[in-house]
Motif scaffolding. Structure first.
Motif, PDB file in Angstrom:
ATOM      1  N   ASP A 324       0.838  -1.205   0.000  1.00  0.00           N
ATOM      2  CA  ASP A 324       0.000   0.000   0.000  1.00  0.00           C
ATOM      3  C   ASP A 324       0.873   1.256   0.000  1.00  0.00           C
ATOM      4  O   ASP A 324       2.055   1.237  -0.390  1.00  0.00           O
ATOM      5  CB  ASP A 324      -0.973  -0.069   1.191  1.00  0.00           C
ATOM      6  CG  ASP A 324      -2.310   0.579   0.900  1.00  0.00           C
ATOM      7  OD1 ASP A 324      -2.383   1.819   0.954  1.00  0.00           O
ATOM      8  OD2 ASP A 324      -3.270  -0.155   0.599  1.00  0.00           O
ATOM      9  N   ASP A 325       0.306   2.337   0.446  1.00  0.00           N
ATOM     10  CA  ASP A 325       0.919   3.665   0.445  1.00  0.00           C
ATOM     11  C   ASP A 325       2.316   3.649   1.102  1.00  0.00           C
ATOM     12  O   ASP A 325       2.534   2.919   2.067  1.00  0.00           O
ATOM     13  CB  ASP A 325      -0.018   4.571   1.255  1.00  0.00           C
ATOM     14  CG  ASP A 325       0.223   6.031   1.006  1.00  0.00           C
ATOM     15  OD1 ASP A 325       1.198   6.359   0.331  1.00  0.00           O
ATOM     16  OD2 ASP A 325      -0.582   6.847   1.510  1.00  0.00           O
ATOM     17  N   ARG A 401      -6.559  16.042   3.621  1.00  0.00           N
ATOM     18  CA  ARG A 401      -5.521  15.030   3.859  1.00  0.00           C
ATOM     19  C   ARG A 401      -4.185  15.480   3.236  1.00  0.00           C
ATOM     20  O   ARG A 401      -3.496  14.709   2.588  1.00  0.00           O
ATOM     21  CB  ARG A 401      -5.926  13.661   3.316  1.00  0.00           C
ATOM     22  CG  ARG A 401      -5.309  12.510   4.122  1.00  0.00           C
ATOM     23  CD  ARG A 401      -5.502  11.153   3.509  1.00  0.00           C
ATOM     24  NE  ARG A 401      -4.780  10.154   4.278  1.00  0.00           N
ATOM     25  CZ  ARG A 401      -4.356   9.002   3.801  1.00  0.00           C
ATOM     26  NH1 ARG A 401      -4.599   8.660   2.564  1.00  0.00           N
ATOM     27  NH2 ARG A 401      -3.705   8.166   4.556  1.00  0.00           N
ATOM     28  N   LYS A 434      -3.989  -0.836  -6.737  1.00  0.00           N
ATOM     29  CA  LYS A 434      -5.075  -0.255  -5.932  1.00  0.00           C
ATOM     30  C   LYS A 434      -4.986   1.244  -6.163  1.00  0.00           C
ATOM     31  O   LYS A 434      -3.964   1.859  -5.850  1.00  0.00           O
ATOM     32  CB  LYS A 434      -4.859  -0.599  -4.455  1.00  0.00           C
ATOM     33  CG  LYS A 434      -5.844   0.066  -3.504  1.00  0.00           C
ATOM     34  CD  LYS A 434      -5.543  -0.327  -2.056  1.00  0.00           C
ATOM     35  CE  LYS A 434      -6.395   0.440  -1.072  1.00  0.00           C
ATOM     36  NZ  LYS A 434      -5.978   0.208   0.321  1.00  0.00           N
ATOM     37  N   ASP A 436      -6.289   4.903  -5.490  1.00  0.00           N
ATOM     38  CA  ASP A 436      -7.011   5.632  -4.451  1.00  0.00           C
ATOM     39  C   ASP A 436      -7.426   7.036  -4.917  1.00  0.00           C
ATOM     40  O   ASP A 436      -6.921   7.548  -5.938  1.00  0.00           O
ATOM     41  CB  ASP A 436      -6.093   5.743  -3.217  1.00  0.00           C
ATOM     42  CG  ASP A 436      -6.841   5.506  -1.925  1.00  0.00           C
ATOM     43  OD1 ASP A 436      -7.998   5.917  -1.851  1.00  0.00           O
ATOM     44  OD2 ASP A 436      -6.245   4.916  -1.002  1.00  0.00           O
ATOM     45  N   ASP A 500     -13.017   1.811   4.546  1.00  0.00           N
ATOM     46  CA  ASP A 500     -11.789   1.753   5.356  1.00  0.00           C
ATOM     47  C   ASP A 500     -12.062   1.135   6.715  1.00  0.00           C
ATOM     48  O   ASP A 500     -11.134   0.885   7.477  1.00  0.00           O
ATOM     49  CB  ASP A 500     -11.215   3.165   5.562  1.00  0.00           C
ATOM     50  CG  ASP A 500     -10.282   3.555   4.421  1.00  0.00           C
ATOM     51  OD1 ASP A 500     -10.037   2.715   3.547  1.00  0.00           O
ATOM     52  OD2 ASP A 500      -9.814   4.709   4.419  1.00  0.00           O
TER      53      ASP A 500
HETATM   54  C1  GLA Z   1      -6.938   5.435   1.913  1.00  0.00           C
HETATM   55  C2  GLA Z   1      -7.379   4.019   1.614  1.00  0.00           C
HETATM   56  C3  GLA Z   1      -6.677   3.056   2.532  1.00  0.00           C
HETATM   57  C4  GLA Z   1      -5.181   3.214   2.356  1.00  0.00           C
HETATM   58  C5  GLA Z   1      -4.767   4.659   2.598  1.00  0.00           C
HETATM   59  C6  GLA Z   1      -3.317   4.891   2.263  1.00  0.00           C
HETATM   60  O1  GLA Z   1      -7.410   5.856   3.155  1.00  0.00           O
HETATM   61  O2  GLA Z   1      -8.762   3.892   1.699  1.00  0.00           O
HETATM   62  O3  GLA Z   1      -7.068   1.737   2.265  1.00  0.00           O
HETATM   63  O4  GLA Z   1      -4.801   2.802   1.067  1.00  0.00           O
HETATM   64  O5  GLA Z   1      -5.532   5.558   1.825  1.00  0.00           O
HETATM   65  O6  GLA Z   1      -2.928   6.186   2.487  1.00  0.00           O
END
Ligand code: GLA
Length: 697
Positions: A324-325, A401, A434, A436, A500
């Protein structure tokens, strides 16, 4: 011109008639016998009314006596604001129609076409062409007549971490509007607008639904006017001046879905699921059990730790690992780096190959997170190109954010995102992204003009281009959870991140209602940490596992923190998911109208009705000691089924000295006995689920 079109498919009839040049939808509902031409539609002339019955039809124009909300709103420099379209052509078969509507005075032409499929799902397309000087379009709706059998509306509201709360209300005189102005569909997006008869429940009753295939701003309306006429419709929300058509230019409205079922909310859901599953673009391969790293490591990309997670993932049967991030640029927290899609040497000194090869070497797929539409002010991209953001008059919109939105209508910004993403996908063996979208669009100007529509189309182009350049690439649509789940983006993506919030108790509701529109195999559902990171609630692993079974399942937690027995429990659940996903992802959804609100009883029955999996969920405590019986729908009345408790997802918590005998011994009974007599309900502890399998003998 006098003509009619009668569409009939999938148990649904639609009858259209040209009356005094207007295109009039006379009927949309269950199939009926006989000839529509014989059915009288004329009504009385009331006192204090037009001298003759008016037939405003699809276009709902003032000029034809319509006093409610119109279909088209626009003008040509203050003129041509009132239209009177005439049907010049209507061609149809039993499944399709195409109509041309022309207003010679206003110099506008509309082509409306429709296709009704074997699942009873109608898709309409509307295209407006300007034949005169510049024409400003404010909005172009789709409206369908709503039977007066519909007395209630149902739609969904929400916010971050709490998507898809149902709102069921009486239809009264006036207009009920659900609209979005976020530049994305949003957490509060309803996905579709439903209308119901008073007694419609999951199992039975009339249900109508519409949905607009669009990921930008959308509005849904249900209107009942003073005459008692009611209609349901939707349109793209356009910003002022967003669509100004020059001579010969057209506005193509997003596609509009409309479907009806006389089998209640489940009938409605299953018709749309069947329609969506029949698409060319629907994912074909089994939905891989996924480990998402977000709540496992957040921004702490420690290679050693991630390898340990991958080792455990491989051992317990995970099939796809998603990083992920935090893997790129200066993105060590959520305040910086967004926009710089280059692997960070700080956290991945040998590049991402170190981890992609490791994951793939263990027989799993590798997926990676992007948020290409956004930029942190603290990023190389923003420092070099502060002018690439969506804005008006150089104003910097308020951050959300710590993010601003890139203007993808700017060819240079678009090329940057496409190229950097594509380079990563070419360099490493990445089969999944993924994607976002963690903020709303505010002051979304592109070169001074409104930019939401262009931004939405640019994203569609980008996804299509990425999929074309990287065959087999799958995309997950995420927007801080479920803020971009809609029928516009669905053809370009393979999974939606539902929310989330991984708290299983709240997920029960979110999944139940997201599946009103989206088939479960497209909805990501993870076993998260305990206590849940959003709610702080403690829930048993068995309950979290039973909840995450109904969707595209996955894990999102630090596996290295788990005991041997917890890992064994996860492995057992993963095996169950793999063995049952063909049923769970292709079957018919059944939500029982369980008589109290503290329980859910729902499941999936396979197409041949030979096997089913149900989940009986105790959400909260009840007053009585014993809950109502468990009754199951969707089975063959005369077939005999073996009933068995499924224990592979873990042990259910009970609150009794002993359980009904069938829990331990199983039971054999007919489909109709299962539906009419039912099984004695065990007494579950709150926040527990019991999984039950039904197999034809
Ligand atoms: C969002 C997504 C999460 C994750 C974060 C990463 O909130 O919904 O699942 O990927 O970003 O910053």
């Amino acid at each position: 011109m006098s003509a009619t079109a009668h569409l009939s498919n999938g148990g649904v009839d639609i009858f259209i008639e040209v009356v005094d040049g207007a295109l009039v939808f006379r009927y949309w509902g269950p199939k009926v016998s006989g000839d529509f031409a014989e059915i009288p539609f004329g009504r009385s002339v009331a006192h204090s009314d037009f001298d003759q019955v008016q037939n405003p039809g699809f276009m709902r124009e003032h000029s034809r006596g319509w006093l409610g909300y119109p279909t088209i709103s626009g003008h040509r420099n203050g003129k041509d604001w009132s239209t009177k379209f005439q049907v010049t052509k209507l061609d149809s078969t039993s499944h399709n129609f195409v109509a041309t509507l022309l207003d010679e005075v206003a110099q506008l032409e509309i082509k409306l076409s429709g296709a009704l499929d074997s699942f009873g799902v109608l898709k309409l397309r509307s295209n407006l062409t300007n034949k005169g000087a510049d024409y400003t379009l404010n909005e172009l709706f789709y409206w369908l007549p709503l039977s007066d059998k519909a007395t209630e509306t149902l739609d969904f509201a929400g916010r971050w971490s709490n998507e898809r709360n149902p709102q069921r209300k009486e239809i009264s005189i006036g207009r009920w509007v659900r609209d979005s102005h976020e530049g994305r569909t949003g957490h509060n997006y309803t996905i579709g607008q439903i209308a119901l008869s008073p007694n419609t429940n999951f199992a039975s009753g009339d249900a109508w639904a519409v949905s607009l295939a669009w990921s930008g701003d959308v509005q849904y309306c249900v209107e009942k006017n003073y005459e008692g006429v009611q209609s349901i419709g939707a349109a793209e929300v356009l910003l002022p001046g967003e669509v100004i058509l020059k001579t010969g230019e057209s506005y193509e409205a997003p596609e509009f879905f409309a479907w009806y079922s006389n089998a209640g909310l489940d009938g409605l859901a299953n018709s749309l699921h069947s329609h969506l599953r029949a698409r060319e673009t629907h994912p074909k391969k089994p939905r891989p059990l996924t480990l998402n790293m977000w709540e496992a490591v957040y921004f702490d990309h420690n290679e050693e730790k991630i390898r340990q997670l991958v080792d455990i993932a491989a051992e317990i049967g995970v099939e796809r690992v998603v990083l992920d991030d935090g893997w790129f640029g200066s993105r060590r927290d959520d305040r910086r780096g967004l926009g710089d899609w280059v692997v960070s040497k700080e956290v991945w000194p040998q590049g991402l190959g170190a981890i992609t090869d490791y994951v793939i070497g263990k027989g799993m797929e590798f997926g990676l997170w992007f948020e290409g539409e956004m930029v942190n002010p603290d990023s190389d991209l923003y420092r070099n190109h502060p002018d690439w953001i969506l804005n008006v008059a150089g104003r910097v919109p308020p951050a959300w954010r710590h993010e601003l939105v890139l203007d993808l209508n700017n060819p240079a910004a678009y090329a940057h995102v496409l190229q950097q993403t594509s380079d990563i996908l070419s360099t490493y063996k990445i089969s999944y992204i993924k994607w976002d979208h963690n903020r709303v669009l505010i002051d979304a100007g592109t070169s001074g003009f409104p930019g939401v529509q262009k931004q939405t189309k640019a994203l569609y182009r980008l996804f299509a281009e990425l999929k074309q350049r990287h065959p087999g690439l799958e995309i997950e649509s995420c927007a801080s959870g479920g803020a971009r789940i809609d029928l516009g983006i669905i053809d370009l993506v393979d999974r939606f991140w539902t929310s989330d919030n991984n708290d299983a108790l709240e997920r029960q509701r979110m999944q139940r209602w997201s599946m009103q529109f989206i088939p479960p195999e497209l909805l990501g559902t993870h076993i998260g940490s305990n206590p849940g990171h959003q709610t702080g609630r403690d829930l048993s692993l068995a309950f979290r596992a039973a909840t995450a079974l109904f969707g595209h399942a996955g894990l999102e937690r630090d596996l290295t923190a788990l005991s041997k027995s917890e890992l064994a429990a996860l492995k057992s659940w993963i095996t169950l998911y793999k063995n049952q996903r063909a049923l769970l992802h292709n079957g018919t959804m059944v939500r029982m109208d369980y008589p109290d609100q503290n329980h859910y009883l729902y499941g999936v029955v396979d197409k041949d009705k030979k096997a089913a999996i149900f989940s009986y969920v105790q959400l909260s405590p009840i007053v009585a000691s014993h809950a109502p019986k468990l009754r199951f729908r969707g089975l063959k009345a005369n077939a005999t089924y073996k009933v068995k408790v499924i224990s592979e997802a873990g042990e259910t918590g009970f609150m009794a000295i002993s359980n009904p005998g069938w829990l331990a011994e199983g039971a054999k009974l007919s489909g109709d006995a299962l539906q009419e007599v039912g099984l004695p309900a065990p007494i579950l502890r709150p926040e527990n689920a019991l999984l039950i399998s039904l197999t034809e003998i």
